[in-house]
Design an enzyme around this catalytic site. Structure first.
Site, PDB file in Angstrom:
ATOM      1  N   GLU A 471       5.374  -4.106  -7.154  1.00 15.90           N
ATOM      2  CA  GLU A 471       4.151  -3.828  -7.981  1.00 15.90           C
ATOM      3  C   GLU A 471       4.442  -2.207  -8.732  1.00 15.90           C
ATOM      4  O   GLU A 471       3.838  -1.389  -7.997  1.00 15.90           O
ATOM      5  CB  GLU A 471       2.849  -3.971  -7.352  1.00 15.90           C
ATOM      6  CG  GLU A 471       1.656  -3.600  -7.871  1.00 15.90           C
ATOM      7  CD  GLU A 471       0.395  -3.730  -7.076  1.00 15.90           C
ATOM      8  OE1 GLU A 471      -0.731  -3.349  -7.475  1.00 15.90           O
ATOM      9  OE2 GLU A 471       0.481  -4.445  -5.955  1.00 15.90           O
ATOM     10  N   ASP A 544       0.496  -4.343  -3.115  1.00 18.94           N
ATOM     11  CA  ASP A 544      -0.282  -3.321  -2.361  1.00 18.94           C
ATOM     12  C   ASP A 544      -1.218  -4.305  -1.508  1.00 18.94           C
ATOM     13  O   ASP A 544      -1.586  -5.407  -1.755  1.00 18.94           O
ATOM     14  CB  ASP A 544      -1.303  -2.418  -3.208  1.00 18.94           C
ATOM     15  CG  ASP A 544      -0.312  -1.579  -4.002  1.00 18.94           C
ATOM     16  OD1 ASP A 544       0.803  -1.251  -3.436  1.00 18.94           O
ATOM     17  OD2 ASP A 544      -0.752  -0.809  -4.851  1.00 18.94           O
ATOM     18  N   ASP A 546      -4.348  -4.747  -1.039  1.00 16.44           N
ATOM     19  CA  ASP A 546      -5.684  -4.631  -1.611  1.00 16.44           C
ATOM     20  C   ASP A 546      -5.977  -5.924  -2.515  1.00 16.44           C
ATOM     21  O   ASP A 546      -5.185  -6.804  -2.471  1.00 16.44           O
ATOM     22  CB  ASP A 546      -5.996  -3.168  -2.591  1.00 16.44           C
ATOM     23  CG  ASP A 546      -5.100  -3.132  -3.578  1.00 16.44           C
ATOM     24  OD1 ASP A 546      -4.333  -4.225  -3.734  1.00 16.44           O
ATOM     25  OD2 ASP A 546      -5.045  -2.029  -4.154  1.00 16.44           O
ATOM     26  N   ASP A 548      -6.433  -6.200  -5.617  1.00 15.01           N
ATOM     27  CA  ASP A 548      -5.436  -6.468  -6.696  1.00 15.01           C
ATOM     28  C   ASP A 548      -4.028  -6.852  -6.447  1.00 15.01           C
ATOM     29  O   ASP A 548      -3.475  -7.660  -6.927  1.00 15.01           O
ATOM     30  CB  ASP A 548      -5.301  -4.813  -7.524  1.00 15.01           C
ATOM     31  CG  ASP A 548      -6.539  -4.738  -8.370  1.00 15.01           C
ATOM     32  OD1 ASP A 548      -7.121  -5.597  -8.837  1.00 15.01           O
ATOM     33  OD2 ASP A 548      -6.743  -3.549  -8.807  1.00 15.01           O
TER      34      ASP A 548
END
Length: 692
Positions: A471, A544, A546, A548
């Site tokens: 990402e 990541d 998280d 997102d």
């Protein structure tokens, strides 16, 4: 072996002896498949009655003793004497090959049975068969032992091991009870002969339920009950559908709809020369006019899988036949003509559609009904009647023509969407073919045809190579230093890729990120995907830890599930598991500090509690990774990329299916389910989970 060969060496098998000697000729095999075929023969007799308008209920019972029973409330097998044989109708049906009411005598306009051997074959291959018929105010009964009529002397529950006495002079159809006037029906219970069927042969409950469900779709309003008494408790499943084959298509379809379910109906006539029994008893070739009724339900979806089920008089034809050839021919011919007429708008060029382009994403149920269809063999898996092909093709072309020329807004919009889809499939096929012809494993000096942002590995050993989809460029910079350049390749993606759940194939292929992923993997996409040409043994999504990152991972899984599903099915898709926290444990003296990585809040709490209990201190504040770019190369290698220490989560097909369903719910075109989900789930959302 003796070399002489004369007429005395020939064997003449009489009656049902031929069935017992060569059962595979009649039921295909003697394993579970053949056992189930026998059951279909009995059930289909009851279904033929329902098709003729007699009876609306059929019950099948799998008894605990291994027998099976089929009950209906139809007209009942005839019990009067058949003049040629002098036997009752019941005995003729169950003991004489090629005897029955489906040879054009007017009893059935269209039926699944046509050879007249179904019930007699089941009887020949049964250790015991009992039949009861309610008719003329009485219940008539007859029993058979391996096809021979007689009487079992039961002392309790019916059993094939009970003493059996065959009839010597003439058979007897017994009256065993009285029934109300007008009550009719048939009950057949039989025990399969274990001398014939293999040791492991057994009735398959799931297959039986699937067949019952299928029949309920094909005969609207018919109720079918299946009861399994073989377990500790009896379990009954019931099926009844009023929507017919349109409802069947909705049941079979797996992807989101591109068009509504369209119904194509029509009929045609043809002449056929068949032998007919004359008054003098001779078979005379006679030309008859036949009528073939065609009923098709179909819809296209956003996916590329094809599901087509074909039936003749409700008998499944899994290997197709003339009706399915006509369906394919009519569909391809019509859509080719439509694409040629709209070539400029569709930018189709001079390329022609092929069958696979048209069938991509299609779910269809094709049914034809005609008297005395010609099948290839008793198992009825292929329809052979040649004239049906042209009739089905014409019905498809005419019905689709009316749909495409309709002035209704929905019909116009869906017709345009369908043409866009088939042309996109054609372009994808042509592109994949060209790519496959020129594709070869690129080394570091030959990678000019691949995306410039790909950081490839040196090894050409596919089994040990890995592609990390990372990402963003910040994570790429760290990953370059952390990777094993011999076996690990990196492909950065910019943010969130296209939501392919509701995008067309052409939109997906024109999206830079999706196209790069497909090109780098090098095995094509959709129907043309060939996993044997994939350039990497593992594909690892590294996003990541998280919300997102989870969103990006779900988008990527949806792409692979829709267009590169074999990668998931063969277990070659993984998700990296980066840590959330880094805890540095401070050791006294010159002893180096210890680093502990945790992957969840609960794991962090447990580690801190353990350190406190041991009297150890840790550095404050504890590092909380917000993204992969915050790690240095050593940390990323140790936790996420080094094969000796990392943790990978293998993606299963259920994960990808769930990702697709979640995206269809939360980001699809249908608003109502999303609104309902938000309302129902609102009380489960805590204020702390909202990132503000």
């Amino acid at each position: 072996m003796s070399s002489d060969y004369s007429a005395r060496h020939l064997s003449v098998l009489e009656g049902l002896e031929a069935v017992r000697k060569r059962p595979g000729m009649y039921i295909g095999s003697t394993d579970s498949r053949g056992l189930m075929h026998c059951l279909w023969e009995i059930i289909d007799n009851s279904v033929d009655e329902a098709l003729a308008g007699h009876g609306s209920e059929i019950a099948t019972v799998l008894h605990a003793d291994g027998s099976v029973e089929v009950r209906d409330r139809a007209r009942g097998i005839p019990v009067d004497i058949e003049p040629k044989t002098g036997l009752s109708g019941v005995e003729v049906v169950f003991t004489k090959l090629h005897a029955g009411g489906k040879f054009g005598s007017g009893s059935y306009a269209a039926s699944g049975g046509l050879h007249g051997v179904g019930a007699s074959v089941v009887n020949a291959l049964s250790e015991r068969l009992d039949v009861e018929v309610d008719r003329d105010g009485k219940t008539w009964a007859m029993s058979f032992h391996r096809g021979e009529p007689g009487i079992f002397t039961d002392t309790g529950e019916p059993s094939p091991d009970a003493p059996f006495t065959p009839f010597e002079q003439r058979s007897e159809l017994r009256v065993v009870a009285q029934v109300a006037k007008g009550v009719t029906g048939t009950r057949v219970r039989y025990w399969a002969d274990r001398q014939i069927f293999t040791k492991g042969a057994d009735f398959q409950t799931e297959e039986l339920l699937g067949r019952a469900r299928q029949t309920a779709f094909l005969v609207p309003g018919l109720a079918l009950d299946v009861t399994d008494q073989r377990g500790e408790t009896a379990h009954t499943t019931s099926f009844q559908f009023d929507g017919g084959i349109s409802e069947f298509v909705e049941h079979l379809a797996r992807d989101a709809p591109l068009t509504d379910t369209w119904r194509l109906t029509g009929f045609g006539t043809f002449s056929e020369t068949v032998p007919v029994l004359s008054d003098s008893g001779a078979m005379v070739p006679t030309e008859l006019q036949r009528e073939c009724h065609v009923d098709i339900a179909l819809r296209w979806g956003t996916g590329y899988d094809t599901v087509v089920r074909s039936f003749v008089n409700i008998i499944s034809t899994p290997k197709g036949g003339s009706h399915q050839l006509g369906f394919d021919q009519g569909l391809l011919r019509f859509l080719r003509a439509q694409v040629e007429q709209n070539a400029r708008r569709l930018k189709a060029g001079s390329d022609k559609l092929e069958k696979d382009d048209v069938l991509a994403g299609l779910t269809a149920v094709l049914t034809v009904r005609l008297p005395e269809p010609q099948f290839e063999g008793q198992t009825k898996e292929v329809l052979g009647t040649p004239a049906v092909r042209a009739i089905v093709s014409n019905v498809v072309s005419k019905a689709l023509g009316e749909r495409f020329s309709s002035s209704r807004r929905d019909d116009k919009a869906q017709s345009a969407l369908l043409l866009d889809k088939v042309v996109a499939e054609m372009k994808s096929r042509i592109s994949a073919r060209a790519h496959k012809e020129t594709q070869r494993r690129k080394n570091a000096l030959e990678s000019s045809s691949l995306p410039a942002k790909l950081v490839d590995c040196r090894s050409s050993d596919v089994a040990h190579s890995e592609l990390f989809i990372v990402e963003g460029d910040s994570a790429l910079g760290t990953a370059k230093l952390a990777r094993d350049s011999e076996h690990q390749a990196l492909l950065p993606i910019r943010g969130k890729i296209l939501n392919v759940q509701k995008a067309s194939v052409s939109d997906m292929l024109s999206n830079a990120e999706c196209a790069s992923i497909i090109q780098v993997i090098g095995a094509g996409s959709g129907r043309s995907f060939d996993i044997s040409t994939a350039r990497y043994g593992k594909v690892i999504i590294m996003s990541d830890a998280d919300v997102d990152g989870a969103h990006i991972r779900t988008l990527l899984l949806t792409l692979f599930f829709r267009y590169m599903r074999p990668m998931i099915e063969e277990g070659r898709m993984f998700a990296a598991v980066p840590p959330l926290h880094r805890v540095i444990v401070m050791n006294p003296g010159s002893k180096p500090n210890e680093t502990i990585y945790t992957y969840s809040e609960s794991e962090l709490s447990g580690v801190l509690a353990g350190l406190k209990k041991q009297g150890k201190r840790h550095q404050d504040p504890i590092q909380r990774y917000k993204g992969l770019g915050e790690m240095d190369a050593d940390q990323l290698a140790t936790t996420t990329m080094d094969r000796r220490h990392r943790t990978l989560r293998r993606v299963g097909i259920a994960d990808a299916e769930m990702a697709g369903k979640v995206f269809e719910l939360l980001m699809g075109n249908d608003v109502a389910p999303r609104k309902e989900f938000i309302i129902d789930s609102s009380d489960q959302l805590s204020r702390e989970r909202i990132d503000v």
